[in-house]
Design a protein around this motif. Sequence first.
Motif, short mmCIF file in Angstrom:
data_model
loop_
_atom_site.label_atom_id
_atom_site.label_comp_id
_atom_site.label_asym_id
_atom_site.label_seq_id
_atom_site.Cartn_x
_atom_site.Cartn_y
_atom_site.Cartn_z
N UNK A 606 16.28 39.76 -40.80
CA UNK A 606 16.61 38.67 -40.24
C UNK A 606 17.64 38.27 -39.86
N UNK A 607 18.12 37.68 -38.42
CA UNK A 607 19.21 37.55 -38.87
C UNK A 607 18.92 35.62 -38.32
N UNK A 608 18.08 35.46 -37.51
CA UNK A 608 18.00 34.17 -38.19
C UNK A 608 17.76 33.33 -38.91
N UNK A 609 17.08 33.72 -40.04
CA UNK A 609 16.85 33.41 -41.39
C UNK A 609 18.33 33.08 -42.00
N UNK A 610 19.18 34.34 -41.70
CA UNK A 610 20.85 34.60 -42.50
C UNK A 610 21.51 33.39 -41.59
N UNK A 611 21.84 33.00 -40.12
CA UNK A 611 22.50 31.75 -39.50
C UNK A 611 22.56 30.92 -39.46
N UNK A 612 20.65 30.57 -40.38
CA UNK A 612 20.33 29.94 -40.54
C UNK A 612 20.76 28.87 -42.11
N UNK A 613 20.95 29.79 -42.81
CA UNK A 613 21.77 29.58 -43.83
C UNK A 613 23.07 29.47 -44.14
N UNK A 614 23.57 30.00 -43.42
CA UNK A 614 24.84 29.94 -42.98
C UNK A 614 24.78 28.22 -42.87
N UNK A 615 25.01 28.39 -41.78
CA UNK A 615 24.27 26.61 -41.46
C UNK A 615 24.46 25.64 -42.60
N UNK A 616 23.53 25.87 -43.01
CA UNK A 616 22.55 24.68 -43.88
C UNK A 616 23.46 24.63 -44.96
N UNK A 617 24.13 26.00 -45.54
CA UNK A 617 24.40 26.20 -47.07
C UNK A 617 25.39 26.83 -46.30
N UNK A 618 26.76 26.25 -46.05
CA UNK A 618 28.63 27.20 -46.05
C UNK A 618 29.09 27.87 -47.31
N UNK A 619 28.41 26.67 -47.88
CA UNK A 619 29.03 27.30 -49.46
C UNK A 619 28.77 28.36 -49.60
N UNK A 620 27.85 28.97 -50.03
CA UNK A 620 27.48 30.36 -49.83
C UNK A 620 28.47 31.22 -49.74
N UNK A 621 28.65 31.09 -48.63
CA UNK A 621 29.28 32.05 -47.33
C UNK A 621 30.96 31.92 -47.52
N UNK A 622 31.44 30.55 -47.79
CA UNK A 622 33.51 30.49 -48.04
C UNK A 622 33.51 29.96 -49.21
#
Length: 723
Positions: A606-622
Amino acid sequence: MTTSSVSKGCFVFKPDLKKRKRTVDIEEYFVDADDDCSYGRERFSICRSLWEKIKTDTEILQDELNKKILDSLLEFIKKCTSSFQCRSDEWSCLMRASEIPTAALVLGVNVPDHDMTFQSLSDLLQESVTPFAVSVQAKECSGMPKSNLMQKLLERLMGVRVTEEEYEEDPSLSGVPLQQKRVSCSIGALCQWYKAVTNVRKHIKFSPGKYCSLENDVLQCPPIVVIFKDFEAFNPHVLQDFIFICSRYIQELPLLLVFGIATSPCTIQHMLPHSVSSLLCIELFQSLSCTQHLATVIDKLILTAEFPFKLSGKVLQVLVNIFLYHDFSVRNFVKGLQLALLEHFHSQPLSVLCCKKKHALLNAQKLSHQHLEMLRQLPSFMRYVEAQEPQEQVQLLTSDKYVKEVCQKLLKDIRKYHKNYYCILRCLSSLTSSLPKYPLGKHIRELHMSCLERNIWETNEYESAIQLLRLLAKDELVATLKKFVFVLSQYLYSTIPFNARIWFWNKYTMLCPLGMHVEDVSEGITPLGKDLQKKTDLFHLQKTLLEMKGSRRTKKMTPFEMLKNEALDFIDCFVRSHLSPPELQPLHEVCYYSSSGFLRQHLNATPRTSIQTALSQPFYYLQNENLKTDAGTVSSSAPDICIVYKLHLECGRLINLYDWLEAYATVVSGAEGKDPDSEEYGKVDELKHARFIKAVSELEFLGFVKSTKQKTDHVARLTWGGC
C-alpha cells in the motif's frame, strides 16, 4: 584499548576472535533459544523439501501448459528454416516481397510469468533448431535509438553464442582474442559473420556440453531468431528502422522475429505503420489464459491430499485476490504460497508433524515434553479433550506417553479427512459448476473457500443448488450424475465405504434407462386432471377447477423422481459427512496456515498509505526527536514537503497557491526562531518561495495535487484524508 607511551609509535591491536560475528546458517533461524524445545533443523529440512516440491511441480506444470504453443512455434520456425534451405517457392515469395517471418506470441497481461515462457522457448530453440536465438528487452535498448538494438544483437550473437575456438578456424580472425574483436555495428557485419560461421564451423556449441552437427538437414543453415520479450515497451522508431534494414537482407540471412505481446495483436498495427508491417509475414500464437493456469496450479498443489501443507480460507482468499486484482501472475501466486510455507514452519514449532504420514508418525513418537505442552494448548486439541470422558481427560492432561498415542491417531484421522474431503469436494463441484448463476461458484476454488469457512450445507447457496438439481430435466440430470460417478471412481484411495459406492452406482444405472426417454405424462395425472381432457361446457369446467383447488390430493411420484430423490439425498448425506470445515478437526493447526494479515502486509503493498504516514509523521522515518509532535500537528522544523502536505490537508478541493505559500512561510519562520511580533515574521523571500515551489512540485509528482484550468492561481487536490 589504550596505550601509554612518551614517544610516537604504531601499535597493533589483534582482533578479539570471540567477538567476531559468526556466520549464521539458514537453518539457525528455525532454532529457538531452547534448542531442546524446538526441532528447528527438522522443520527447516521439511520446509525445504516442500519448497523444492512446489518449485518442481510448478515448473512441470508450466512446461505442460506451454507445450502446445511452444511446439506450434517450433514447427513454424522449422518450416521457415526448411524453406530457406531449400529455397522453396514459399521462401522465394517471401524474398521477392522482402518479408520477414514473424511469430506474434500473445501471452497475456501476466508479465512476471513471461520470463519462464521465453526461457523455455530459448532452451527448446537451442536444443532442436538453432544456437542463434537472441532475446532482447526494451530497457536494454533505450540508449541510442538507431544502433543500440543492433549492437545488443551483434554482441550476443558473436560474443556469447560463438566460442573463441570457432573464430580461430577462420584465418581472418585467428589470433585475435574474443574480448578484443570489434565489429562494425551494421547488418552487413552480421551477414559476413553468419557466412563465415556456417561455412567454416563443423560443430556449433549450443550450450555447455551439448553439440549439434551442421551436417544435419535442419541445421545446414540455422536461422537467427530474435525474440522481443516486451514488444509494447519498445520505441516504435527503433523497431521500424530495425525491420526495414533487416528486410533488405532477407535473401542472405534466415532471420525470424518473435514478438512477445501482452495485450492484443492489434498492438503491431498501432506501433508499426503499414509500410513497415507489410514487411512482416506474421503468424499468431495464443497462449493459455492465466486463470486456467492458476486453476491447474491450485488443483495440483492445494486441492490434493498428497501435499501436507494447507492454507486456510482467508489466506487462500488473499492470494487469489492479489492474483485477480493486481497482476494475474501465477508466478507471484506461487511465491505467496512459498512465503506462507516458510512462515508456517518458522512460527509453528509443531509444524514438525506437517510432513508425509510415515515421517509424521515417527516425529510424533519423538516429541519432547515441551512440544507436548504446546500440543495440549492448541484450541482444537483442547476441544477434543473436553469432548472425552473424565478418566481419559486426566490421561490426556498428565500422561505424555498416552498423548503421543492419541497424537498419532489424530494425525491418521486428519489425513483420512483430507482424502474424503477432496473427493467429495470435486464430486460436488462437478454437479454444481454448470448450474444457472453458479450458486456455489463457477470454479472449484470458490467452493473450496466456502467449505473452509463454514458448513456449506447450512448456506442458502447450497439449498439453491440442490433445488436446481431437483428441477433439472431428465437427460441433464443423468449427464450431471455421470460426472459425479466419474469423479468418485477416480478417488479409489478415499475411505468412502465401498458398499455406499455400489449403492449409488446401482441407483445411477437404474436412472439411466429412465432418463433416456420420457414416460407417458398420463401416468402422473390425477382423475380430476383426466376430466379436463374431456369435452365439457363452461359450467362443468368451473366446477372441476374448484374441486381441483379444494382437493388435497398429491401427485403420484414416477419411478424416475423416486430414484432422483434417493440419489440427491445420498449426495447430500455425503456432503454433510465429509465437507465439514477443517477447523473442527483436532490438530488442524499443525498443517493449516491461517495468518492472512502477515501475507497481506508483505504481499499487498500500500504505497499511498506509507507515503501519507511518512509525510504526516516524519519522526518514525527520520528518528529525529525534534520532529516528534502530538497527533494532528507538524513540527516547524520538519522537511518542507511534510509542512506543505500538512497544510494542504486543511484546504478544500481547490487550493489557493498564494494563501498556501503564506501559511508555509509562517510555519517556516517559526522554525527559524524569529520573533512573531517582528515584521520579518512570515515574510516571503526568494529562498522560501523556491523551497515552497519545490515542495509543491514533489507533491504533484506523488499525485496529491494537480494544476487546474478552472483558476490559474489554484491547484486541485486529488486525495482525501490522511494518516
